[in-house]
Design an enzyme around this catalytic site. Structure first.
Site, short mmCIF file in Angstrom:
data_model
loop_
_atom_site.label_atom_id
_atom_site.label_comp_id
_atom_site.label_asym_id
_atom_site.label_seq_id
_atom_site.Cartn_x
_atom_site.Cartn_y
_atom_site.Cartn_z
N PHE A 73 0.84 -1.19 0.00
CA PHE A 73 0.00 0.00 0.00
C PHE A 73 0.88 1.25 0.00
O PHE A 73 1.06 1.90 1.03
CB PHE A 73 -0.89 0.01 1.24
CG PHE A 73 -1.62 -1.29 1.46
CD1 PHE A 73 -2.79 -1.57 0.74
CD2 PHE A 73 -1.15 -2.25 2.35
CE1 PHE A 73 -3.48 -2.77 0.93
CE2 PHE A 73 -1.83 -3.44 2.54
CZ PHE A 73 -2.99 -3.71 1.83
N GLY A 111 5.09 -2.32 10.59
CA GLY A 111 4.22 -2.66 9.47
C GLY A 111 5.01 -3.13 8.27
O GLY A 111 5.15 -2.41 7.28
N SER A 156 7.29 -1.11 1.58
CA SER A 156 8.03 0.02 2.17
C SER A 156 9.43 -0.40 2.57
O SER A 156 10.38 0.39 2.45
CB SER A 156 7.27 0.60 3.37
OG SER A 156 6.93 -0.42 4.29
N ASP A 204 6.67 -6.57 12.58
CA ASP A 204 5.30 -6.96 12.20
C ASP A 204 5.04 -8.34 12.81
O ASP A 204 5.90 -9.22 12.72
CB ASP A 204 5.17 -7.03 10.68
CG ASP A 204 3.73 -6.98 10.17
OD1 ASP A 204 2.87 -7.70 10.75
OD2 ASP A 204 3.46 -6.26 9.20
N SER A 210 4.26 -4.97 18.00
CA SER A 210 5.02 -3.74 18.27
C SER A 210 5.29 -3.56 19.77
O SER A 210 6.41 -3.19 20.16
CB SER A 210 4.21 -2.57 17.70
OG SER A 210 4.76 -1.35 18.02
N ASP A 240 3.54 2.56 10.21
CA ASP A 240 2.60 2.11 9.18
C ASP A 240 2.02 0.75 9.60
O ASP A 240 1.85 -0.15 8.78
CB ASP A 240 3.32 2.01 7.83
CG ASP A 240 2.37 1.87 6.66
OD1 ASP A 240 1.19 2.25 6.79
OD2 ASP A 240 2.81 1.39 5.60
N HIS A 299 -4.02 0.48 12.25
CA HIS A 299 -4.60 1.81 12.04
C HIS A 299 -5.73 2.14 13.01
O HIS A 299 -6.42 3.15 12.84
CB HIS A 299 -5.06 1.96 10.60
CG HIS A 299 -3.93 2.21 9.63
ND1 HIS A 299 -2.62 1.90 9.96
CD2 HIS A 299 -3.88 2.73 8.38
CE1 HIS A 299 -1.83 2.24 8.93
NE2 HIS A 299 -2.59 2.73 7.97
N1 SAH Z 1 4.33 -0.89 5.12
C1 SAH Z 1 3.56 -1.86 4.34
C2 SAH Z 1 2.10 -1.93 4.74
C3 SAH Z 1 1.83 -2.29 6.17
S1 SAH Z 1 0.17 -2.86 6.42
C4 SAH Z 1 3.69 -1.57 2.85
O1 SAH Z 1 4.44 -0.68 2.46
O2 SAH Z 1 3.05 -2.23 2.06
C5 SAH Z 1 0.09 -2.94 8.17
C6 SAH Z 1 0.85 -4.09 8.80
O3 SAH Z 1 0.92 -3.81 10.21
C7 SAH Z 1 0.21 -5.47 8.68
O4 SAH Z 1 1.10 -6.35 8.02
C8 SAH Z 1 -0.07 -5.92 10.11
O5 SAH Z 1 0.19 -7.28 10.37
C9 SAH Z 1 0.88 -5.03 10.91
N2 SAH Z 1 0.43 -4.76 12.27
C10 SAH Z 1 -0.78 -4.32 12.68
N3 SAH Z 1 -0.81 -4.16 14.02
C11 SAH Z 1 0.43 -4.49 14.48
C12 SAH Z 1 1.04 -4.55 15.78
N4 SAH Z 1 0.36 -4.19 16.87
N5 SAH Z 1 2.31 -4.97 15.88
C13 SAH Z 1 3.00 -5.34 14.77
N6 SAH Z 1 2.50 -5.29 13.51
C14 SAH Z 1 1.23 -4.89 13.37
MG MG Z 2 0.12 2.52 5.00
#
Ligand code: SAH
Ligand code: MG
Length: 204
Positions: free
Chosen positions: A14, A40, A46, A65, A118, A135, A138
């Protein structure tokens, strides 16, 4: 510049190209000062841009992640991708995709996968970071926890970068924007130009 947008387009994720280019540029600058960290990883889009910058400067990227997907990536939700379902366990697992991206991109000696929530990854953290890219989840809870946990390790002059800041709620959730505004209100950061939904702040 060594980033390849045709290659990047083969990685699930994304991030539009103009945001990715900016992410690469600021990562290059930060990499001169120390290690970088993102929350993320997903399938490594990314991480490809940040990691390539780190490789050029001899730095590293910690990429955090749990690889179980965010709320909106679960079955029946808006951003569910059936390719990412581990059918044996009946749950999302993006780690094999992330790992494959690192291998294809030649980043296995630059990007350090941290397969953990995290909160867990941050519990005993002590290493100063030149850039933190938020990232991950959300929800308000997840995004503000990421900010609270990781921002304290940003070096003086380092960068706090937040993805998916939308001023129009119809474009997306408001948690990243709220975190961005919390950072601004702390008076610990100078805002730099935004690129699309990418907010960039410099630690004073
Ligand atoms: N940066 C990526 C997109 C990340 S999508 C890109 O460029 O495409 C968000 C990611 O955050 C997901 O893979 C999800 O598993 C992770 N995520 C969500 N909550 C989290 C948490 N509390 N700890 C670690 N990872 C988390
Ligand atoms: Mg994003």
């Amino acid at each position: 510049m060594t980033i390849d947008f045709a290659f990047a387009s083969t990685i699930k994720g994304f991030m539009p190209d103009h945001e990715a280019r900016r992410l690469y540029e600021i990562s290059l600058e930060a990499a001169e000062k120390g290690p970088e960290l993102e929350i993320g990883s997903y399938c490594g889009k990314s991480a490809y841009f940040i990691g390539t910058a780190c490789r050029e400067k001899g730095s590293v990227l910690f990429s955090v992640d749990h690889h179980r997907g965010s709320e909106e990536q679960q079955p029946q939700e808006e951003f569910f991708d059936p390719d990412l379902l581990d059918t044996e366990k009946d749950r999302i697992d993006t780690f094999p995709f992330f790992r494959r991206t690192l291998e294809r991109a030649g980043l296995e000696d630059t990007v350090i996968p941290v397969v953990a929530d995290s909160n867990t990854a941050g519990r005993m953290w002590a290493t100063p970071l030149s850039m933190v890219f938020i990232d991950g989840g959300h929800s308000f809870e997840a995004a503000s926890a990421d900010y609270r946990i990781w921002q304290q390790y940003i070096m003086k002059g380092g960068l706090l970068v937040i993805h998916d800041i939308f001023y129009n709620p119809e474009e997306g959730g408001q948690a990243p924007r709220q975190v961005y505004e919390t950072a601004l209100a702390s008076n610990l950061y100078d805002p730099l130009d935004m690129t699309g939904s990418l907010g960039v702040l410099r630690r004073l």
